[in-house]
Design a protein around this motif. Structure first.
Motif, mmCIF file in Angstrom:
data_model
loop_
_atom_site.group_PDB
_atom_site.id
_atom_site.type_symbol
_atom_site.label_atom_id
_atom_site.label_comp_id
_atom_site.label_asym_id
_atom_site.label_seq_id
_atom_site.Cartn_x
_atom_site.Cartn_y
_atom_site.Cartn_z
ATOM 1 N N VAL A 82 0.850 -1.193 0.000
ATOM 2 C CA VAL A 82 0.000 0.000 0.000
ATOM 3 C C VAL A 82 0.888 1.246 0.000
ATOM 4 O O VAL A 82 1.834 1.328 0.779
ATOM 5 N N ALA A 119 -1.908 -5.025 -2.665
ATOM 6 C CA ALA A 119 -2.386 -3.816 -1.994
ATOM 7 C C ALA A 119 -3.862 -3.941 -1.644
ATOM 8 O O ALA A 119 -4.303 -3.495 -0.572
ATOM 9 N N LEU A 123 -5.211 -3.589 2.163
ATOM 10 C CA LEU A 123 -6.153 -2.546 2.545
ATOM 11 C C LEU A 123 -7.395 -3.150 3.191
ATOM 12 O O LEU A 123 -7.902 -2.646 4.200
#
Length: 205
Positions: A82, A119, A123
């Motif tokens: 991220v 990512a 998240l």
């Protein structure tokens, strides 16, 4: 109508993920907005202890998130992770409670065939830990994003991708609780008490 706030993992003025974000907002049935994450200071618990006044950009972020009925996170993937600007923003929201039970969608777009799956998964895990309601049907991984975007217009122009984004935004809007409708079941997540306890433990050092 539900109010949607979008957070971008890219600070570039012209980015593919920015085009995805703008296109998604235009497809959402309700008022929308964004907020600047680049002004946030680096997360530091010493600036946000009990009784402390948070830095101005942090207070503004928390106010914007609290006022929204749903959240949309759109992000590229950097080094299988991220981007720091987005993780930093989420760190400022971990213990303050604005994300608790709030419907949220995660969309990652990548020039590669994976669509930013690392990512995206990271998240979602962070948001589950924060007890946000991750709406799985509204989350997307968009691969090979380059030719799907008009750089000059800063919008997605690929028909199937736009149709998929519309479906995602429909699912996100539908997940906003209404008086006459039970909320969409979230992905498995920890409790608010566990979040607060973990946040204190992790920042104590």
């Amino acid at each position: 109508m539900p109010r949607l706030l979008a957070l971008s993992g890219s600070l570039r003025a012209r980015s593919s993920n920015g085009a995805v974000l703008r296109s998604a907002l235009e497809l959402f049935d309700g008022p929308t907005g964004t907020t600047d994450l680049g002004a946030l200071p680096h997360f530091n618990p010493d600036l946000d202890g009990e009784g402390a006044t948070p830095p101005g950009p942090v207070a503004a972020l928390r106010t914007a998130v609290a006022a929204a009925d749903a959240l949309l996170l759109v992000s590229p993937e950097y080094a299988h992770g991220v981007p720091g600007v987005l993780k930093n923003a989420l760190d400022w929201l971990v213990s303050s409670g604005e994300c608790v039970d709030k419907p949220v969608a995660v969309i990652t777009a990548s020039p590669f065939p994976t669509g930013g799956d690392h990512a995206n998964a990271q998240l979602r895990e962070t948001l589950r830990m924060m007890t946000g309601t991750v709406v799985a049907d509204a989350c997307r991984e968009i691969p090979a994003i380059g030719p799907k975007v008009d750089a000059a217009a800063e919008r997605v122009t690929d028909g199937p991708t736009l149709a998929d984004l519309r479906t995602a935004m429909t699912h996100l809007a539908a997940a906003v609780p209404r008086p006459d409708k039970a909320p969409t079941a979230p992905e498995a997540r920890t409790t608010p008490a566990a979040v607060a306890e973990t946040a204190v433990a992790e920042t104590a050092g």
